[in-house]
Scaffold this active site. Structure first.
Site, PDB file in Angstrom:
ATOM      1  N   GLY A  30      48.652 -25.930 -19.741  1.00 30.68           N
ATOM      2  CA  GLY A  30      49.908 -26.036 -18.905  1.00 30.68           C
ATOM      3  C   GLY A  30      49.650 -24.701 -18.011  1.00 30.68           C
ATOM      4  N   SER A  31      50.674 -24.390 -17.549  1.00 29.55           N
ATOM      5  CA  SER A  31      50.963 -23.120 -16.536  1.00 29.55           C
ATOM      6  C   SER A  31      50.839 -21.701 -17.246  1.00 29.55           C
ATOM      7  CB  SER A  31      52.138 -23.200 -15.575  1.00 29.55           C
ATOM      8  OG  SER A  31      53.330 -23.153 -16.441  1.00 29.55           O
ATOM      9  N   CYS A  77      42.780 -28.069 -13.074  1.00 31.07           N
ATOM     10  CA  CYS A  77      42.958 -26.326 -13.488  1.00 31.07           C
ATOM     11  C   CYS A  77      41.760 -25.527 -12.910  1.00 31.07           C
ATOM     12  CB  CYS A  77      43.154 -25.913 -14.767  1.00 31.07           C
ATOM     13  SG  CYS A  77      42.333 -27.085 -15.728  1.00 31.07           S
ATOM     14  N   GLU A  97      47.919 -19.983  -7.799  1.00 28.04           N
ATOM     15  CA  GLU A  97      47.428 -21.350  -7.951  1.00 28.04           C
ATOM     16  C   GLU A  97      48.159 -22.383  -7.207  1.00 28.04           C
ATOM     17  OE1 GLU A  97      48.017 -23.001 -12.161  1.00 28.04           O
ATOM     18  OE2 GLU A  97      45.932 -24.021 -11.919  1.00 28.04           O
ATOM     19  N   GLU A 121      45.490 -22.797 -22.883  1.00 29.97           N
ATOM     20  CA  GLU A 121      44.523 -23.412 -21.730  1.00 29.97           C
ATOM     21  C   GLU A 121      45.188 -23.378 -20.533  1.00 29.97           C
ATOM     22  OE1 GLU A 121      41.479 -23.777 -22.821  1.00 29.97           O
ATOM     23  OE2 GLU A 121      41.732 -23.543 -24.888  1.00 29.97           O
ATOM     24  N   GLU A 178      52.976 -19.616 -16.816  1.00 28.80           N
ATOM     25  CA  GLU A 178      54.378 -19.146 -16.761  1.00 28.80           C
ATOM     26  C   GLU A 178      54.965 -19.884 -18.336  1.00 28.80           C
ATOM     27  OE1 GLU A 178      53.133 -20.594 -14.230  1.00 28.80           O
ATOM     28  OE2 GLU A 178      52.876 -18.752 -13.030  1.00 28.80           O
ATOM     29  N   VAL A 179      54.658 -20.946 -18.583  1.00 33.00           N
ATOM     30  CA  VAL A 179      55.309 -21.534 -19.632  1.00 33.00           C
ATOM     31  C   VAL A 179      54.322 -21.035 -20.929  1.00 33.00           C
ATOM     32  CG1 VAL A 179      55.579 -23.654 -20.839  1.00 33.00           C
ATOM     33  CG2 VAL A 179      56.192 -23.444 -18.519  1.00 33.00           C
ATOM     34  N   GLY A 180      53.017 -20.973 -20.589  1.00 31.62           N
ATOM     35  CA  GLY A 180      52.111 -20.472 -21.777  1.00 31.62           C
ATOM     36  C   GLY A 180      52.731 -19.162 -22.269  1.00 31.62           C
ATOM     37  N   LYS A 219      53.441 -33.268 -27.779  1.00 32.85           N
ATOM     38  CA  LYS A 219      54.570 -33.266 -26.610  1.00 32.85           C
ATOM     39  C   LYS A 219      53.850 -33.615 -25.488  1.00 32.85           C
ATOM     40  CE  LYS A 219      57.796 -31.756 -23.630  1.00 32.85           C
ATOM     41  NZ  LYS A 219      56.850 -32.543 -22.554  1.00 32.85           N
TER      42      LYS A 219
END
Ligand code: NAD
Length: 500
Positions: free
Chosen positions: A248-249, A304, A403, A270, A251-253, A194
Site C-alpha cells: 500500500g502507501s 505502483c 505519487e 511493498e 504513509e500507512v506502510g 485484510k
C-alpha cells in the site's frame, strides 16, 4: 475523447447470486462472521457509482479472533505438518478451481475495482500462475541444508513460521492476494488477509469457493473485512503473528512497520512508486510512445511501478510529445465491462479528487499542462472517470515528486546518459525504472545504474514469476515478492549444531 456504453458481458448467474447476498461476512476459522457490533460498510462499483455490496466492518476484537483462529489452525489443523507434496497438491487444486471460475472472478474483480475486463482476467490468470509457481517451487526447496564445518555436525532446517498477516490495497486485489498467500501457504503457514475496504469481494468469493470445495482446513485462510484504521490497524498490531506483509502507501506502510517493530515481527512493505522511463534518441518514437501510453493508461494509471516520469532525449522530445498526445486523446474511456473500453474509472471519488488536485498543484508549482486531462463523462454512468493528462517542466515539481496514482505522466528532456540516469534517480522512491534504446549495452549499463528494485529494458511493468520484485527507499523494504527468495521468507531457519 471517445466514450462508449455497449455492454461486453452479461453477468454470470453466480456473480449475480454472489452480489445479491444481503451481507458479505468475514471468513474466520472456516465460518462466516459478522462484526460483533454489527457494523457494516458499503462497496461501490467505481464504473457506475452505485452500491455493489454491504460488507461486515470488523473491529479489533473481531480481528484478534481471526488471528487466534489462524494460530490454532497452525498448531492443530495438520496443515503445517502436511508433506510438502501434499500441500503443493492443495495449492494446485486451488489454482484449478479458480481457473474453472476465471470469468466469475474476473467479473467480480472488474466490478469491484473498476478494472477493464481483460485486465481483470489477466489478474485472475496471474493468481493462478502464482499458486502454481509456489506449489512447484515448494517441492524443490532444500528443507534440510547440511553444512560442512570442522569438528561439528551442522545443518539448517526450514519450517513454517506460524500465522502470517497480509494487508493489501485496492488496485490489484486478487493478484496481490495471490502474491502474498501462495508462498505463505506453500511453506505451511496459516494466513489472515485484510483486503482494502474498496475491494474485498474477490477475496470473499475465494473463501466461498474454498469452503464449498473443502480445499483448506478451517482457519488456514481467514479474510477480515473492515476499514484500514480499525481492522487494518488491528492486523498490524496483533502480537501473535509471526510475519507480516503490507502492500500500500508509504504513509500507512510506516504505521504498519512501526506496529510490527514494537512486536518485533518481521515485516515486508511493498509501497508506492514514481518510476521513470529514460528514452534515448535511437528508439522508434511512435512505438515507444505507444508502449508508454499503454502503460500509463493501464488500470487508469493506478499501478505502483508505473512509468510516471517520462525522461526523453532532447533530440526526439518534441516528436515524442506529439505522438503521446495523439494517442492519449484517442484512448477509449468507458465502463469496465464494455467491449470497446480501453481505460476504466478510478477506484473512488477520493482518488479522482487526488488526481485532479495534482494537475492543479503541478501547474501552480510551475509545470505546463500539455494535455489537459480532467474529469471524463461516460453516458449513463456516474463513475469516477478521468481523462489522461500530461505535465511537463522541471522535475522539482510536486507532480513530478509525489505519487499521483492516475493516468498522468510528467515529461522532461535530458541531454546525456549521465543526466538521464541522474534525473531518474532524483526521487525518494525506488520501485521500477525503464531504459529505452536500441543499444543493449547502454541499456544494461543504465538499468543497473537505477537506484530501484527493478530496472526494465525496452518495456515497463515487467513482473515475471521467478524474478525478484520489490522496492527500496520509499517504495519498500523487507524482501519482495514472486521469487524463490519470497518462499524462503516464509520458512523459518533453525541452525542445528552438534560438536563432534
Ligand atoms: P493504503 O496504504 O491507503 O491502503 C492499503 C491497505 O492498508 C488497505 O487494506 C487499507 O485498508 C489498509 N490501511 C489503511 N490504513 C491503515 C492503518 N492505519 N493500519 C493498517 N492498515 C491500514 O493504500 P491504497 O490507497 O489502498 O493503495 C495505493 C498504494 O499502494 C499506492 O501507494 C501504490 O503505489 C501502493 N501499491 C504498491 C504495490 C507494490 O507492489 N509495491 C502494489 C500495489 C499498490
Amino acid at each position: 475523447m471517445a466514450t462508449i456504453t455497449e455492454p461486453r458481458t452479461t453477468l454470470a448467474a453466480e456473480v449475480s447470486a454472489f452480489l445479491k447476498k444481503p451481507l458479505h461476512k468475514a471468513f474466520v476459522g472456516g465460518r462466516w462472521v459478522e462484526a460483533a457490533d454489527g457494523a457494516t460498510f458499503d462497496v461501490v462499483d467505481p464504473g457506475s457509482g452505485e452500491k455493489l455490496a454491504t460488507v461486515a466492518s470488523l473491529k479489533k476484537n473481531d480481528v484478534d479472533k481471526a488471528v487466534d483462529a489462524a494460530v490454532e489452525a497452525f498448531h492443530q489443523s495438520g496443515w503445517a505438518k502436511l508433506r510438502v507434496n501434499e500441500r503443493s497438491a492443495v495449492l494446485h487444486r486451488i489454482a484449478d478451481a479458480v481457473e474453472k471460475r476465471r470469468s466469475i472472478f474476473a467479473q467480480i474483480e472488474s466490478l469491484d475495482c473498476g478494472k477493464v475486463y481483460p485486465q481483470a482476467e489477466s489478474d485472475i490468470q496471474n493468481f493462478i500462475d502464482t499458486f502454481r509457481y509456489f506449489a512447484d517451487l515448494a517441492q524443490a526447496v532444500n528443507y534440510r541444508n547440511v553444512i560442512a564445518v570442522k569438528h561439528h555436525e551442522a545443518w539448517v532446517a526450514r519450517h513454517p513460521w506460524g500465522a502470517c498477516g497480509f494487508i493489501i490495497p485496492w488496485n490489484f486485489p486478487f493478484l496481490l492476494a495471490g502474491w502474498g498467500l501462495a508462498p505463505a501457504l506453500a511453506a505451511g503457514n496459516t494466513c489472515v488477509l485484510k483486503p482494502a475496504e474498496d475491494t474485498p469481494l474477490s477475496a470473499l468469493y475465494l473463501c466461498q469457493m474454498i469452503q464449498e470445495l473443502e480445499l483448506l482446513p478451517a482457519g488456514v485462510l481467514n479474510v477480515v473485512t473492515g476499514l484500514g484504521e480499525t481492522a487494518g490497524a488491528a492486523v498490524s498490531q496483533n502480537p501473535r503473528f509471526r510475519r507480516m506483509s503490507f502492500t500500500g502507501s508509504p504513509e500507512v506502510g510506516r504505521l504498519v512497520a512501526e506496529a510490527c517493530g514494537r512486536n518485533l515481527i518481521p515485516v515486508k512493505c511493498e509501497l508506492g512508486g514514481k518510476g521513470a522511463a529514460v528514452v534515448f534518441n535511437d528508439v522508434d518514437v511512435a512505438e515507444t510512445a505507444e508502449k508508454l501510453v499503454q502503460a500509463i493508461t493501464f488500470h487508469s494509471g493506478q499501478v505502483c511501478c508505473d512509468a510516471t516520469r517520462w525522461l526523453i532525449h532532447r533530440d526526439i522530445y518534441d516528436d515524442f510529445v506529439d505522438e503521446c498526445i495523439t494517442r492519449m486523446k484517442s484512448v477509449q474511456i468507458g465502463y469496465p465491462l464494455d467491449s470497446q473500453t480501453q481505460m476504466g474509472p478510478l477506484v473512488n471519488e477520493k482518488q479522482r479528487s487526488r488526481v485532479l488536485g495534482y494537475l492543479e498543484k503541478g501547474v501552480r508549482d510551475g509545470a505546463s499542462l500539455i494535455l489537459e486531462g480532467g474529469a471524463a463523462k461516460v453516458p449513463g454512468k456516474n463513475g469516477f472517470y478521468v481523462k489522461p493528462a500530461l505535465l511537463a517542466g522541471s522535475l522539482n515539481n510536486v507532480a513530478a515528486r509525489e505519487e499521483i496514482f492516475g493516468p498522468v505522466a510528467y515529461l522532461a528532456p535530458f541531454n546525456s546518459e549521465e543526466e538521464g540516469i541522474r534525473m531518474a534517480n532524483d526521487t525518494d522512491y525506488g520501485l521500477g525504472n525503464s531504459v529505452w534504446s536500441g543499444d543493449l549495452a547502454r541499456c544494461a549499463r543504465v538499468a543497473e545504474s537505477f537506484q530501484s528494485g527493478n530496472g526494465w529494458i525496452n518495456a515497463h511493468n515487467v513482473i515475471v514469476h521467478g524474478v525478484p520484485y520489490g522496492g527500496i527507499g520509499k517504495s519498500g523494504m523487507g524482501g519482495g515478492v514472486v521469487s524463490p527468495d519470497t518462499l524462503n521468507d516464509y520458512l523459518r531457519p533453525i541452525s542445528v549444531v552438534r560438536p563432534l
